[in-house]
Scaffold this active site. Structure first.
Site, mmCIF file in Angstrom:
data_model
loop_
_atom_site.group_PDB
_atom_site.id
_atom_site.type_symbol
_atom_site.label_atom_id
_atom_site.label_comp_id
_atom_site.label_asym_id
_atom_site.label_seq_id
_atom_site.Cartn_x
_atom_site.Cartn_y
_atom_site.Cartn_z
ATOM 1 N N LYS A 35 33.392 18.258 65.967
ATOM 2 C CA LYS A 35 32.217 17.329 65.795
ATOM 3 C C LYS A 35 31.864 16.746 67.099
ATOM 4 C CE LYS A 35 31.828 14.658 61.779
ATOM 5 N NZ LYS A 35 30.951 15.330 61.039
ATOM 6 N N ARG A 105 33.089 8.625 61.915
ATOM 7 C CA ARG A 105 33.724 9.772 61.209
ATOM 8 C C ARG A 105 34.778 10.328 61.965
ATOM 9 N NH1 ARG A 105 27.778 10.605 61.227
ATOM 10 N NH2 ARG A 105 26.830 11.066 59.285
ATOM 11 N N GLY A 114 40.587 16.193 53.423
ATOM 12 C CA GLY A 114 41.659 15.361 53.239
ATOM 13 C C GLY A 114 41.513 14.178 54.204
ATOM 14 N N MET A 116 39.650 11.304 56.543
ATOM 15 C CA MET A 116 38.431 10.530 56.120
ATOM 16 C C MET A 116 37.138 11.028 56.543
ATOM 17 S SD MET A 116 37.680 6.450 57.351
ATOM 18 C CE MET A 116 36.454 6.997 58.492
ATOM 19 N N ARG A 361 27.219 23.431 63.586
ATOM 20 C CA ARG A 361 28.612 24.098 63.585
ATOM 21 C C ARG A 361 28.145 25.384 63.203
ATOM 22 N NH1 ARG A 361 31.039 20.487 58.790
ATOM 23 N NH2 ARG A 361 29.357 21.060 57.509
ATOM 24 N N HIS A 477 56.336 45.800 41.895
ATOM 25 C CA HIS A 477 55.884 47.257 41.677
ATOM 26 C C HIS A 477 54.340 47.266 41.334
ATOM 27 C CE1 HIS A 477 55.239 51.115 39.209
ATOM 28 N NE2 HIS A 477 56.058 51.323 40.168
ATOM 29 N N ARG A 583 54.080 59.584 49.036
ATOM 30 C CA ARG A 583 55.425 59.371 48.344
ATOM 31 C C ARG A 583 55.602 60.590 47.387
ATOM 32 N NH1 ARG A 583 52.855 53.614 48.622
ATOM 33 N NH2 ARG A 583 51.284 54.935 48.061
ATOM 34 N N ARG A 639 56.601 62.230 52.910
ATOM 35 C CA ARG A 639 58.063 61.636 52.671
ATOM 36 C C ARG A 639 58.694 62.402 51.685
ATOM 37 N NH1 ARG A 639 59.039 55.392 51.285
ATOM 38 N NH2 ARG A 639 58.462 56.247 48.956
ATOM 39 N N GLU A 767 63.390 52.368 58.630
ATOM 40 C CA GLU A 767 63.322 51.036 57.769
ATOM 41 C C GLU A 767 64.735 50.556 57.459
ATOM 42 O OE1 GLU A 767 62.285 52.963 53.749
ATOM 43 O OE2 GLU A 767 63.439 54.726 54.521
ATOM 44 N N SER A 786 58.164 56.537 61.534
ATOM 45 C CA SER A 786 57.002 55.674 60.735
ATOM 46 C C SER A 786 57.809 54.230 60.476
ATOM 47 C CB SER A 786 56.636 56.625 59.530
ATOM 48 O OG SER A 786 55.934 55.740 58.931
ATOM 49 N N GLY A 788 58.923 51.900 58.247
ATOM 50 C CA GLY A 788 58.669 51.485 56.632
ATOM 51 C C GLY A 788 59.003 50.058 56.449
ATOM 52 N N THR A 789 57.973 49.264 56.846
ATOM 53 C CA THR A 789 58.324 47.671 57.053
ATOM 54 C C THR A 789 58.642 46.952 55.769
ATOM 55 O OG1 THR A 789 56.102 47.580 56.863
ATOM 56 C CG2 THR A 789 57.011 47.641 59.231
ATOM 57 N N ASN A 790 58.326 47.637 54.731
ATOM 58 C CA ASN A 790 58.574 46.958 53.222
ATOM 59 C C ASN A 790 60.502 46.995 53.171
ATOM 60 O OD1 ASN A 790 56.103 47.035 52.636
ATOM 61 N ND2 ASN A 790 56.374 48.594 50.940
ATOM 62 N N ASP A 791 60.814 48.073 53.637
ATOM 63 C CA ASP A 791 62.487 48.318 53.360
ATOM 64 C C ASP A 791 62.990 47.375 54.607
ATOM 65 O OD1 ASP A 791 62.196 49.164 50.985
ATOM 66 O OD2 ASP A 791 63.190 51.294 51.578
ATOM 67 N N CYS A 853 53.975 52.488 57.858
ATOM 68 C CA CYS A 853 53.324 52.742 56.530
ATOM 69 C C CYS A 853 54.138 51.918 55.445
ATOM 70 C CB CYS A 853 53.990 54.311 56.261
ATOM 71 S SG CYS A 853 55.643 54.137 56.369
ATOM 72 N N TYR A 873 49.651 54.310 65.361
ATOM 73 C CA TYR A 873 48.752 54.495 63.940
ATOM 74 C C TYR A 873 49.238 53.272 63.043
ATOM 75 C CZ TYR A 873 52.057 57.231 61.375
ATOM 76 O OH TYR A 873 53.044 57.879 61.076
#
Lengths: 897, 897
Positions: A35, A105, A114, A116, A361, A477, A583, A639, A767, A786, A788-791, A853, A873
């Site tokens: 501000k 202000r 949150g 003042m 703003r 899942h 998959r 895969r 992975e 590739s 496998g960032t989950n695992d 992936c 990619y």
């Protein structure tokens, strides 16, 4: 920052603005807050800004570092800045004749609930109120202002119970037999103001301050203290705002929009914040103060004739009522948009015919408006195409790709869960996948309600319009599969108690039977009773143009995770440039296949397995033929089978009995085999390429299906198909070496049998941490990686995504983790492994193709990481393709800067 | 190696030896194989070695690289070397008058079963046999030699069925009515030899070769081909011998120990291979060839008078029968031991009074002998202390620390399993832990037989003398816990079918009932029927001396993993220098505690949990007090609670009911809570410090117990106790930061309450890849790292040790993995993470203490890795302490070299 400076070097504590100039500039947002910086900028642009000053954020930091004490020279600096205001306005703080009134202000670097908010009319007391009455020509106005000040100050600065003030006003009106505040006269307000002061004194055991200086310092301290309220702290945590930023304080001369019919106050947007249309848009109220607009007691009037007509309002527009000031405002807003090069949200006041700008703003906007504004501004040459790409939050695109609840529709909330997959859908409740499928085939929209889902439910999830689970997190899942399919999903709605036996679920004090309708808002995680009307998504021309701009900026290719022709087609329509993850196990759950899969698992020896696999071969071949055909020449990464065999086995007695019948084995034998396949930690068990080390015939069948399909389609179309065969869960060089040899042998055999040689690549998932570390070895046999960032996240953190829900929430709430690492890639741990693997893999094989992936492929922050790690990619679920494209464009643009 | 050379540069294919000189040397073992190098060395020492030559291992490699073809110049080189033998012996290959006969033997770098062993008497045919008859003066000897040659050559080179030869000999003896071979005369052997040749021709459809050159090349090729037999390949895999090493071929002039009573043949050890005593030790046979000694038909005679007397034999010793040659042999053996600086295994032949040395090599010996020989040789100054330390295989010490089966005892094998924990023990079969405990308390030795064990069985495992499981691998619960406790264990004995209901198990075609006795040999993985007599272990003075030498060499400290006073005392007696891992959860399974633990888990809120924990506090405090007292000042690392809470819950209906009763909850509520705590992948679930993030009161209780115990003991003894508090499963800096703060707060509170401040350290396990990568961050709050390599291996490989058994075997058999990574630390993957963490941790905190506390702490190869990674200590199960000490000494000595 301040912590590294001594108080001597913190030379300038207070920045003045107004009267056509300013000490600060827009770029000083860190020091002056949003501000303060904007007020300084507007003032230095020569716009009519009420004069004032900003106490810097450094003072806030110093205040907290030094045990809530101010720097020594602050008082003098404030006094001097106040004098400047007095000189500019020709009024004097505390002067009974020409009192200067100010607003106080808070103003952090970013707007923050949150904190003042505002104290207005500061400087009034029983003496100065008289001066105000003379100045304004209205005793009633003056006392009304005073009582407002007492109310506000007592509430936000002194912490008094604000209910008691409203109570006094109501009492007074009752006594006088009137209804509206406007019917109270000067005397009423005077008595109320004095009563308020007395009540504050009694309630807080301290007198309401009369000295304007004491009022000012009280308000300044209240702003600084509000930086540390629990609500502000929570907001900061949720929005990644460091505590060290601090807030600034803005003190500004009051102007009054409530000084009669030539006064007014209003808010405006330089473009329509909901559609993005280039049209000056806003509302104002004659003879009113800012909070009256917000309070909504009086109906605001439109700023423009066009707006009035659109609303079919009978109230005069500002364009008509105050043509001269309107003309000035129109110029100012155009200047501001041009200056800031973005759609502005403006606050202004007209005091006795004179325009004052209080705030400007960047305006909040809907996703739809964001896209249109960005694209049009680029078209107007106001911003570059790169800037246009950066202007849209990729995550917000979800709003445009899925139906939304009609915001005006009535609704009854049943339960809340996690916003697992966006989209608002209604349907009849069903409790199992088979029923979902058969009802859906009969044309009924259904919502599948489960405690949790498993791979066996896939057909039902596909058939359903939405999925509701009572257990599981954002990467359960249900959540993962629903996002992949583009189905709406509310997951982990703990209040929902499912009773399969009775065919009901209970939530929100009601019992919902099978066949009753409910509505899910997957983007919010809400479950509603009945069918709530929804609005369909439309992909605009602007959307397409934005995507083109992002595409031309990005370096990362965007592929999709898809197995079914439907998913592949959706992804293509969203601009996917290939399939990054098919998959194959998802293809095994189809009703006519699962029997053969189970036969294979139950077989006693290799011959038995091969016989069962032979039945699956033609189906798998058809799967791949379809995918290759749809993707016509785009890369397709397949895969090979990944999950533990146990996942394909039935759990119910009936299903066990059926397998026993089909396989000709005893029920006990089936049960024993199932028990033997059960694993303590299936995630770390006999799966991925480990299956093929022990049962090579499975991958042999799959490789054969791939090469036969690719060869046949290439012959049909005359265009080559170059499949990418991906080996999952490799941890060692020996594994990929053997798997590559297996695939090569099948390719050779198929070529010999059919006379059709297929070009292909063999690569692997990275992975497991070991695979990342040994990437140099593995790249000797893998032509692509590739991630496998989950695992990889599961193993790097030692954290099961199926089980994390029970404590991850506690981790996030306590700030032990900043983000769910399954939603946004952990750059420090998992990210370092990706960087290590990329570097080592490229050292061995400079042209190795690198992609990601996991679920992270559709998360904007993770996409940015992938760009900076130099991957080729990302691959994400079909509905996330546009998000990934935009995020990839943004990443490339940011990296250039 | 050869692969990198062209055949031009492979100059020397054949190395000659004999006649007092040699082309080769002992150091050329890689090129000449063990046997060839030793023969060359003996020859160059001037010892009487029959002349011969060695075809190098490079030829073997070239042979396989070039499609089983020899280098061009090999034939000429062999011919030349043969001429040298002819010149030295004054005989000629194929000469009918003075025929040269040779032996052909394989000789790889290390001795290897499965390879072609020996062809003797090569060069004989129907012409040269006449010359041999004249030379030897015995027609019978000549034809006997010829038939032996035909038999041997047809068998090992031509692959004929050797049974048919024995059959012919038996037929002939029957026909003549005689029993012993020695009663067959020259004519018999002649006719048999000719018959053998005819049979070979008929059986294999190719004539037996008469041309000595053809015989020679046939034998050479047979040696090279035997390198690739399945048996040889298996042996190589099991012993980590690379295929690329290849084998050499040794061709050597024959000498005959069967040329009458002045001839003899024998084998000897320079020291007793079973006790290690310094005493020339061996056997010989007069008028015999080498294989007669091995065949065991005639009782061999002792070499020395001392030996004859010890055996109470009536047969003359060589010392008495051939005193002159014996004197020569005695000198030679002493020379050889001095020269090779190790105990030698010698083969010799006496031909008509002349001594010929055929072989010398380091002798195989028992672990007991290895220790004594090493220590005594160091005492004699023959080797250095460092060399003595290197002479003993650390793994072999297991033999000395546990009882063994009496090698002479009869036994009936019931089943084979994995050698999970060494020691031979007998006892009565029981099928559950409670029974094991109660019977053991009644003084009965029991063997606990389970499908698999779980933490609930710990008391029964402790009570049992041995544990037998039908499921699970080398790092299954049963195996790990048994090793830790020093209990014998045979794990994963798949042939054992346990029927709990009937109280029997079936194996080896028998049914064993509860109460019947069986014997386990945990070092071999064997299960025997009944009680097989065993021999007790004795720890000799030599053992203690060897340990001292190892201790003075090693840099690594050796601690132990122990929770119970008994384990701690055993480890101390084995030289442990502290406790590296005290797993507090093992203390929770005690019968009187588990109820409170379960109450804690079932509690609805923090208060309920605290109430249950308050009951556990005094018991935990006593646990720690005991451990601190026993370890009197040595470091004790206490790991706070690690496993998921679910592990403490009961599984049977009865136990569930009991908890319901104790906790006052419904059985359904208990079941529901148990179901809710069940995890898909508990290894990656809600455990370790994650428990304390959600339920801090658990660690608070444990920390309190530690500090109260340490403070009290310090006051009692006047000596400080410095506990090391270890936080498990840390993945992020925030976790260790909070846990350190929690422990610090408890320490402060206890100090304030008791007036006793305790010095302590807080550290963490590094058992997740992310923790290793973020070690720099984590070290800001951790004063020590202990690498939990079990879990680090699980997460780095993505491999559950509970589930790996089902496919790890296949991985090892196929050579996909060289070693079980749970047994021997994977230096490439897990090892790199350890190195990364050590480096980053030290960068932040140069004096950070680094150790390892997984199962690998007792594996010699892993200990060597820990030394080279610069760790400060290893911690292993009590019974592995000596192994770790020796391995650590060896590692330090090897690193110096």
């Amino acid at each position: 920052m301040f912590r590294n400076r001594t108080s001597q070097t913190m030379t300038k504590l207070v920045y003045s603005f107004g009267g056509g100039s300013a000490d600060g500039r827009s770029e000083m947002r860190e020091l002056l807050g949003g501000k303060g910086a904007n007020l300084a900028e507007m003032a230095s642009l020569g716009l009519p800004v009420p004069p004032g000053f900003t106490i810097t954020t450094d003072v806030c930091t110093a205040y907290y570092d030094n045990g809530s004490k101010y720097p020594d020279d602050l008082e003098a600096a404030v006094a001097k800045a106040l004098e400047t205001i007095e000189a500019t306005t020709d009024r004097k703080f505390g002067d009974p004749a020409r009192p200067l009134l100010v607003s106080v202000r808070s103003g952090a670097r970013v707007s923050m609930p949150g904190m003042m908010d505002t104290v207005l009319n500061l400087g009034l007391n029983e003496e100065t109120v008289a001066g105000l009455a003379i100045q304004s020509g209205s005793e009633r106005f003056a006392w009304d202002s005073y009582r407002r000040f007492v109310q506000m100050y007592a509430d936000v600065v002194m912490g008094a119970d604000h209910g008691m003030f409203e109570e006094q006003i109501e009492l007074r009106k009752e006594r006088k037999g009137i209804v509206l505040d406007t019917d109270l006269d000067a005397n009423d307000w005077r008595e109320l103001a004095l009563k308020f002061k007395q009540l504050v004194h009694e309630d807080l055991d301290e007198p309401f301050p009369d000295d304007p200086k004491a009022q000012l310092w009280g308000a300044i301290s209240a702003v600084f203290q509000s930086w540390q309220t629990p609500r502000a702290a929570t907001y900061r945590r949720l929005h990644d705002i460091p505590e060290s930023w601090g807030t600034a304080v803005n003190v500004q001369a009051m102007v009054f929009g409530n000084m009669g019919d030539t006064s007014a106050t209003g808010v405006a947007f330089t473009r329509d914040p909901s559609t993005g249309e280039k049209m000056f848009y806003g509302e104002f109220l004659v003879n009113a103060q800012g909070e009256d607009v917000v309070a909504g007691i009086r109906t605001p009037q439109s700023l423009t004739i066009q707006g009035r007509e659109a609303q079919e309002s009978e109230l005069l527009s500002m364009e008509e009522a105050m043509p001269e000031v309107f003309g000035q405002l129109l110029e100012v807003q155009a200047d501001l948009e041009r200056h800031y090069r973005d759609m502005q949200d403006i606050e202004f006041t007209v005091e006795e015919g004179r325009l004052w700008m209080l705030q400007t703003r960047s305006g909040k906007r809907t996703a739809k408006a964001a896209v249109r504004i960005a694209v049009e501004m680029a078209g107007e040459g106001l911003i570059t195409k790169d800037e246009a790409v950066l202007r849209v939050d990729p995550a917000s695109l979800d709003q445009l790709l899925h139906p939304m609840l009609d915001p005006n529709a009535e609704r009854t909330l049943l339960a809340r869960g996690l916003p697992a997959s966006p989209g608002a859908v209604s349907g009849e409740v069903v409790f199992n996948a088979d029923e979902a499928e058969s009802l859906s085939q009969a044309g009924v929209d259904v919502i599948l309600v489960r405690v949790e889902t498993s791979p066996e439910d896939i057909h039902g999830m596909h058939a359903a319009r939405g999925i509701l689970t009572s257990r599981g997190g954002m990467t359960s899942h249900a959540a993962v599969v629903a996002r992949g399919m583009g189905r709406s999903c509310v997951a982990g709605a703990g209040e929902v108690v499912v009773d399969y036996a009775k065919g009901v679920f209970r939530a929100g004090g009601r019992e919902i039977k099978k066949g009753e309708r409910i509505t899910l808002d997957g983007g919010q995680g809400h479950v509603y009773l009945g069918a709530v009307p929804t609005l369909s998504p439309e992909l605009s021309e602007d959307f397409a143009r934005l995507m083109e701009m992002a595409d031309s900026a990005r370096k990362l290719r965007v592929r999709t995770n898809a197995e079914t022709p439907a998913d592949a087609e959706v992804a293509l329509s969203f601009g996917a440039e290939g399939i990054g993850l098919c998959r194959t196990e998802h293809m095994f759950f189809d009703a006519e296949r699962i029997v053969s899969v189970r036969e294979m698992i139950m077989a006693d020896d290799k011959m038995g397995r091969q016989a069962a696999l032979a039945k699956l071969l033609p189906m798998q071949r058809q799967d791949f033929h379809d995918l290759f055909r749809i993707m016509s020449g785009l890369p397709v990464t397949i895969r090979l089978l990944d999950p533990p065999l146990h996942e394909f086995l039935p759990h119910t007695d009936d299903e066990m009995a059926e397998i026993a019948r089909v396989s000709g084995k005893s029920l006990d034998a089936i049960r024993e085999r199932a028990a033997r396949l059960t694993e303590a930690n299936p995630m770390l068990g006999h799966r991925g390429c480990r299956l093929a080390i022990t049962y090579p015939e499975i991958y042999e069948m799959q490789a054969r299906a791939i090469f036969e399909a690719a060869g046949a389609l290439a012959e049909e179309t005359g265009k080559p198909v170059i499949p990418e065969v991906m080996i999952p869960l490799v941890a060692t060089k020996a594994e990929i070496e053997r798997m590559k040899a297996l695939v090569d042998a099948v390719a050779k055999a198929v070529a010999a049998e059919t006379g059709r040689a297929v070009e292909y690549q063999v690569g692997t998932m990275i992975e497991l941490p070991r695979a990342a570390l040994r990437a140099a070895d593995i790249a000797e046999h893998a032509e692509f990686f590739s991630f496998g960032t989950n695992d990889l996240t599961q193993t790097t953190f030692g954290l099961s995504r199926d089980d994390a829900a029970s404590f991850l929430d506690s981790y996030l709430r306590q700030g032990v983790l900043e983000k769910d690492p399954f939603v946004s890639l952990d750059p420090e741990g998992v990210g370092e492994l990706i960087e290590i693997a990329a570097e080592r893999g490229r050292k061995t094989r400079p042209d190795i193709k690198l992609g990601i992936c996991g679920e992270h492929g559709g998360d904007p922050a993770s996409v940015e990481f992938c760009h900076s790690a130099g991957l080729d990619y990302v691959s994400c679920s079909p509905y996330r393709t546009p998000i990934a494209r935009l995020a990839a464009g943004q990443a490339a643009i940011k990296a250039k800067a």
